[in-house]
Design an enzyme around this catalytic site. Structure first.
Site, PDB file in Angstrom:
ATOM      1  N   ASP A   1       0.826  -1.208   0.000  1.00  0.00           N
ATOM      2  CA  ASP A   1       0.000   0.000   0.000  1.00  0.00           C
ATOM      3  C   ASP A   1       0.862   1.261   0.000  1.00  0.00           C
ATOM      4  O   ASP A   1       0.655   2.181  -0.797  1.00  0.00           O
ATOM      5  CB  ASP A   1      -0.905  -0.027   1.230  1.00  0.00           C
TER       6      ASP A   1
ATOM      7  N   ASP B   1      -9.122  -2.396   2.645  1.00  0.00           N
ATOM      8  CA  ASP B   1      -8.978  -1.824   3.975  1.00  0.00           C
ATOM      9  C   ASP B   1      -9.947  -2.434   4.966  1.00  0.00           C
ATOM     10  O   ASP B   1      -9.804  -2.233   6.174  1.00  0.00           O
ATOM     11  CB  ASP B   1      -9.206  -0.309   3.909  1.00  0.00           C
TER      12      ASP B   1
END
Length: 659
Positions: free
Chosen positions: A374, A429
């Site tokens: 990420d 997420d």
């Protein structure tokens, strides 16, 4: 199915929006526009309120601007010299084939006090300007971006009334850092994680019940016992699969970056709808099965060309198809976010139910690797190559397709006419930290730490992992909100895993260390078992303190060769049991420095012929490699009493299995 879920998770993580909780349309300071009509324009409303977004150059509107007349720019694109207008005029401009700074300078040269830019496609565009652009004249007019529908509505009003009868006022709107839309997104994310963890725990109990019934004749109740409903195919990740997952996600991200055009977008849209229909059907049918009367839960119905299908699936499949089709057709409507979130929640629940972390070791590999993935694609990759352009941002914005990828939760900022944009949260997420939360839920069930087993809240909180991990996930989301509000790492958006992974993973590691269970969680020894883990505060041979009470000698052999203990007593009056304690033949483990041992029980009469129990030797006493003897309950009323005890045992086990 589990393999498909694994691949689907890789795709979802590769394509989810990194601008977590940022706005996915035009964003910036919100401007309220009030359009006033003079009495001669009797067909128009007296006051028309719209909203726009202030650009990063020009007037900052610290002081409101009032009583501006409005007109269309000539040419409308403002890609060249614009016909001069009277002072105090706001010009409507449509997006064209020139830069935003060229439009602004052309409109200012025409004498306008404000420029209202609307997009040439549905939606709103954020006006991005080159940071190093230098011009001879510094823009001083108000530069505002408005949605296409607002621009077209203002153009129609100008055509229907005298422009002198219309005046426009601008003022900045105070937007709270956290509004009701952001709160709703927070509740959606935390609720999805909690629901997926509980659902995974229900499946875990059902699978454990099936395994126990297969291995214990007292519980099986005969060969005709039906299979426990609700057990689904699952896939346990390994450390190598966790690393491969990050590599696959990176490959899919690059694939989307280079090939994501409008045609490829519709392929993704079709895949998303198919996965949505499947996940919604599973979710709705499970809910329907829970509310139906017990005799109808397993009912089937004959479907032409298909055969017999579960009644719950036949009833819920049309609903799932309708949701997916309506959303696919109306995905750009102002209300379509509701259907998108419904599909997203169902899809994430299916992934959390089917793809599992079996140990803390896998979590320690998967989550930091996804965090590095990420951070690299959001912060580092634009600096290394791409001229400052983020591959992940480009994919999230749909590339050349002009569409946003649907792998995210969206909730609008309410109360701003849709101009506040949306709060966003990518599926990755939710799913990636959610897998760790689901693991702690199953862990609590294996350790006998669920709330149904420990009704006292203090006792539950002193032994459980699930509530703390869920709370830490919510805390990580709050940190993400704060990072966005205060621009901790710039304005390009925040990778939420940067906050979610440390919060959740460190919480589990800290609790395990404080409870001296790190080795158990790291190796995943409780996975698929019913071990009862005691604290062993002061066994014989420890320094100080009374000895811990001995645990009941109970258990059945697990499929992994371990032991499930803590179910119910197995020694009855009238049973003659031979006991052998073998330290060399048992799987050797260390628990607080104490060696493991194996307890072999050979029964006579009606007792189960051979059962194995694993435990740990005390600090003192004999340390021989093989010892044999016998065990009894201290009473022997005979076979009749033994049969009554066995019947009570079956009832007790059945009661515990229903928990």
């Amino acid at each position: 199915m589990a393999t498909l879920v694994y691949v689907l998770l890789s795709l979802l993580t590769a394509s989810y929006v990194p601008l977590t909780l940022a706005r996915d349309e035009c964003y910036g300071p919100i401007v309220e526009m009030k359009l006033f009509s003079e009495p001669i324009a009797r067909t128009l409303p007296r006051v028309l309120v719209k909203h726009g977004v202030l650009a990063g150059i020009g007037s900052n509107l610290r002081q409101p601007i009032r009583d501006l007349h409005i007109a269309d720019a000539e040419p409308l694109t403002a890609c060249g010299p614009v016909m001069p207008v009277a002072a105090g005029t706001a010009l409507l401009v449509i997006r064209g084939n020139c830069t935003f700074i060229e439009k602004v300078l052309a409109v200012q040269a025409a004498g306008a006090a404000a420029m209202l830019l609307y997009d040439n496609v549905p939606g709103c565009i954020t006006m991005a300007f080159e940071p190093n652009t230098t011009t001879a004249v510094s823009p001083s007019l108000a530069v505002i971006s408005i949605p296409q529908d607002t621009g077209l509505e203002l153009t129609d009003l100008l055509a229907a009334a005298d422009s002198a009868a219309l005046t426009l006022s601008f003022r900045l709107v105070d937007v709270p850092l956290v509004d009701s839309g952001a709160v709703l997104l927070f509740l959606l994310a935390v609720g999805t994680v909690a629901g997926g963890a509980v659902w995974s725990g229900v499946d875990h109990l059902a699978a454990r019940r099936v395994a126990m019934e297969e291995q214990d004749p007292l519980l099986r109740g005969g060969p005709a016992t039906p299979k426990v409903p609700g057990v689904t195919e699952t896939m346990d990740l390994t450390p190598h699969a966790a690393l491969a997952f990050v590599a696959v996600a990176s490959g899919m991200l690059l694939l989307l970056y280079f090939f994501l055009n409008r045609a490829f977008f519709f392929v993704l849209l079709g895949l998303f709808c198919v996965a949505s229909v499947q996940s919604q059907t599973v979710l709705y049918s499970a809910g329907l099965r829970a509310v139906l009367p017990r005799p109808h839960r397993q009912a089937t119905i004959m479907v032409p060309l298909v055969g017999f299908c579960p009644l719950t699936v036949v009833l819920t499949l049309p609903v799932a198809v309708a949701v997916a089709v309506v959303w696919a057709i109306q995905r750009n409507a102002s209300w379509a976010w509701v259907l998108q979130d419904v599909q997203g929640v169902a899809l994430m629940l299916l992934v959390l139910r089917s793809l599992r972390i079996p140990s803390l070791k896998v979590a320690a590999v998967l989550l930091p690797a996804c965090l590095a993935y990420d951070v690299f694609w959001v912060f580092i990759q634009p600096l290394l190559f791409g001229g400052g352009e983020s591959v992940m941002v480009e994919v999230a914005q749909g590339g050349s397709s002009g569409e946003y990828v649907p792998m995210l939760l969206r909730v609008p900022h309410f109360g701003l006419g849709g101009l506040g944009g949306f709060s966003l949260l990518g599926f990755g997420d939710v799913i990636l930290p959610g897998m760790l939360v689901a693991y702690t839920r199953r862990l609590d069930l294996d350790l006998g730490s669920s709330f149904s087993q420990l009704c006292a809240p203090v006792s539950y909180l002193s032994r459980a992992y699930f509530p703390y991990t869920l709370f830490s996930y919510g805390a990580g989301l709050c940190l993400t909100y704060a990072a966005l509000a205060f621009s901790w790492f710039g304005d390009q958006g925040q990778p939420a895993l940067l906050y979610l992974v440390p919060c959740t993973l460190l919480t589990v590691v800290g609790l395990a260390a404080a409870r001296r269970q790190t080795v158990i969680l790291w190796q995943g020894e409780t996975h698929g078992s019913m071990w009862t883990v005691t604290d062993h505060e002061s066994d014989p041979g420890d320094v100080g303190g009374p000895p811990s009470p001995p645990a009941p000698i109970t258990g059945i052999t697990s499929r992994q060769g371990g032991t499930r203990t803590g179910v119910s007593p197995i020694v009855h009056g009238g049973d003659d049991v031979e006991v052998r304690c073998v330290s060399g033949g048992a799987p050797r483990q260390e628990h607080d420095g104490v060696a493991g041992f194996g307890l072999w029980l050979g029964g006579k009469g009606s007792l189960t012929p051979v059962m194995a129990v694993h435990g740990h030797a005390a600090g003192g006493g004999e340390n021989s490699s093989s010892t044999s003897g016998s065990i009894s309950t201290g009473s022997g009323p005979g076979r009749a009493a033994g049969g009554a005890a066995r019947r009570a045992e079956v009832a007790e086990r059945a009661r515990l299995l229903q928990q």
